[in-house]
Design an enzyme around this catalytic site. Structure first.
Site, PDB file in Angstrom:
ATOM      1  N   CYS A  99       0.499  12.655   6.215  1.00 11.40           N
ATOM      2  CA  CYS A  99       0.442  12.577   4.749  1.00 11.40           C
ATOM      3  C   CYS A  99      -0.976  12.482   4.191  1.00 11.40           C
ATOM      4  O   CYS A  99      -1.366  13.269   3.326  1.00 11.40           O
ATOM      5  CB  CYS A  99       1.239  11.369   4.255  1.00 11.40           C
ATOM      6  SG  CYS A  99       2.926  11.261   4.876  1.00 11.40           S
ATOM      7  N   HIS A 153      -2.254   9.821  -0.986  1.00 13.47           N
ATOM      8  CA  HIS A 153      -1.507   9.106   0.056  1.00 13.47           C
ATOM      9  C   HIS A 153      -0.881   7.823  -0.461  1.00 13.47           C
ATOM     10  O   HIS A 153       0.309   7.572  -0.280  1.00 13.47           O
ATOM     11  CB  HIS A 153      -2.413   8.785   1.251  1.00 13.47           C
ATOM     12  CG  HIS A 153      -1.699   8.015   2.325  1.00 13.47           C
ATOM     13  ND1 HIS A 153      -2.186   6.854   2.859  1.00 13.47           N
ATOM     14  CD2 HIS A 153      -0.507   8.237   2.926  1.00 13.47           C
ATOM     15  CE1 HIS A 153      -1.341   6.401   3.761  1.00 13.47           C
ATOM     16  NE2 HIS A 153      -0.318   7.214   3.822  1.00 13.47           N
TER      17      HIS A 153
END
Length: 454
Positions: free
Chosen positions: A45, A104
């Protein structure tokens, strides 16, 4: 811009799993261009999203692991002088708004005009894990909580929907980051009921799949926090995990539907572009893993759908593209000046003709100097120690046979290697990685300390 966390190809439009039920994503795919061969800049991610939002490849920035959003600008001169995708639109007169997981953690301070917040963690959790007792991980599966309204994604969908009901006197750039199907695979029972366990197909799995890959491939894909397929089979949980992932995907599809319905009923329905993407793929048992964080197809490939304003016809492109290409593509679609710092490719030629000539490959990077090169037919992987993998998807779409040492493919490898990045920046000291022993050592060598993420 609709961002779906950890979404692989298990959506109906991509045919990734016969039990998928995703009517809203499928509807969007039927109105725009579906890229069936889209890949993440990184199979994780943090670095994937940092790459997409800066328009810079991980090999350029050295962001190979998770990083605090507000540290991105500190990494090097490239990131210090980059403008995030949302900032570029803001600079050119757009109102910008976001909610949920966009970078993130949430968003970089000041990168959007309005931010609706992001739920800490990944949603409500039971008092103790339902299935997986491993500490220091979000991985778990099973029905929880009782109602959709208790899920953070429900709040995010309605926040954006309410923004679309408002009067805007400027063009807008809005981003909604959904958390599911990121673990834990907890969604209300009704989504599990959509996918009865007895009716489920299991993904193709070969027990000795990793015997022909280099040792480094096993090291960097070893994530003990997640269950192995061997464990899931021995403990009778494989079908339950597949059910939970499918349920989580169906749930987030319904959240996508809330936003798309709000747009369709708004005054902006005919002059708004829609893009949906997952930040990377996910293994659901293939190669003995329930995880992302590898350079194989299951971890790099993810849905990408782009619907320009007023388009209503379905197009499908099988050309290899990267999510790094989003920044220059959206800028071009909206008639903004080119950002010369972008390292991705403009995809608008494929929006006009999905079968247009395309000489580019999609590159995924996982750690310093570990890259996968994906074309229409091949996946070529070269690791930092020089070891290689090569898969011919024409005859081996499951990537079960590594032909890197087959002399018949030597010329193919030479051609694919030309796409490898020429710059491999060192690990940034701002990047933390703690779920894998091999990469944890790499980040410590780069100067990362435990205090960085406390």
């Amino acid at each position: 811009m609709l961002i779906v966390d950890d979404l692989n190809d298990w959506v109906g439009a991509m045919g990734g799993h016969p039990n998928s039920k995703t009517p809203n994503i499928d509807k969007l795919a039927n109105q725009g261009t579906l890229f069936t061969n889209a890949h993440a800049p990184a199979p994780l991610c943090g670095p994937s999203r940092a790459s997409i939002m800066t328009g810079l490849a991980p090999s350029t920035t050295g962001i190979y692991g998770h990083i605090r959003d507000n540290d991105i600008r500190k990494v090097n001169d490239k990131t210090a002088h980059s403008q995030f995708l949302s900032e570029y639109f803001k600079q050119h007169g757009y109102y910008t708004a976001a909610v949920g997981k966009v970078f993130h953690e949430a968003i970089v301070d000041g990168s959007f005009d309005d931010f609706g917040g992001r739920h800490k963690g990944f949603g409500p959790a039971p008092a103790k894990n339902l299935k997986w007792a491993q500490a220091k991980t979000s991985t778990d599966w099973g029905p929880f909580p009782e109602r959709d309204e208790q899920m953070p994604d429900f709040e995010s969908a309605h926040w954006i929907a309410n923004k679309l009901k408002q009067q805007h006197d400027k063009p807008f750039f809005m981003a909604c980051g959904f958390l599911r199907p990121h673990v834990p695979w907890h969604v209300p029972q009704k989504w599990f009921d959509l996918h009865p366990v007895k009716d489920l197909y299991l993904p193709p799995y070969m027990r000795d799949d990793l015997q022909d890959v280099p040792e480094i491939a096993r090291l960097i894909s070893d994530h003990p926090m997640m269950p192995t397929t061997k464990w899931a089979l021995e403990n009778g949980e494989y079908r339950n995990i597949v059910q939970a992932y499918l349920a989580s995907v169906s749930f987030v599809d319904s959240m996508v539907g809330i936003v798309l319905d709000a747009l369709e009923s708004s005054q902006y329905a005919n002059n708004t572009a829609v893009v949906l993407w997952g930040d990377h793929g996910y293994h659901l048992g293939e190669k003995d893993k329930f995880a992302k964080m590898t350079l194989w197809e299951r971890a790099t490939r993810t849905p990408l759908i782009i619907k320009p304003p007023k388009q209503s016809n379905k197009q499908v492109s099988h050309k290899p593209v990267s999510l790094l290409d989003l920044y220059p593509t959206l800028v071009k679609m909206c008639g903004l000046p080119e950002n010369l710092n972008n390292e991705g490719q403009d995809l608008t030629p494929l929006l006009h003709n999905p079968n247009a000539p395309w000489q580019h490959a999609a590159i995924t990077t996982y750690g310093e100097n570990n890259h996968a090169v994906k074309t229409e037919r091949y996946r070529y992987i070269r690791y930092e120690d020089g070891s290689e993998e090569l898969y011919d998807h024409q005859v081996d779409k499951e990537e079960w046979r590594n032909v890197a040492n087959d002399p018949a493919y030597q010329k193919v490898k030479t051609e694919l290697a030309k796409h490898l990045p020429h710059v491999n920046e060192k690990w940034t000291k701002y990047s933390a990685y703690r779920s894998n022993a091999y990469f944890s050592q790499k980040t410590k060598e780069a100067g990362w300390q435990e205090t960085h993420n406390k």
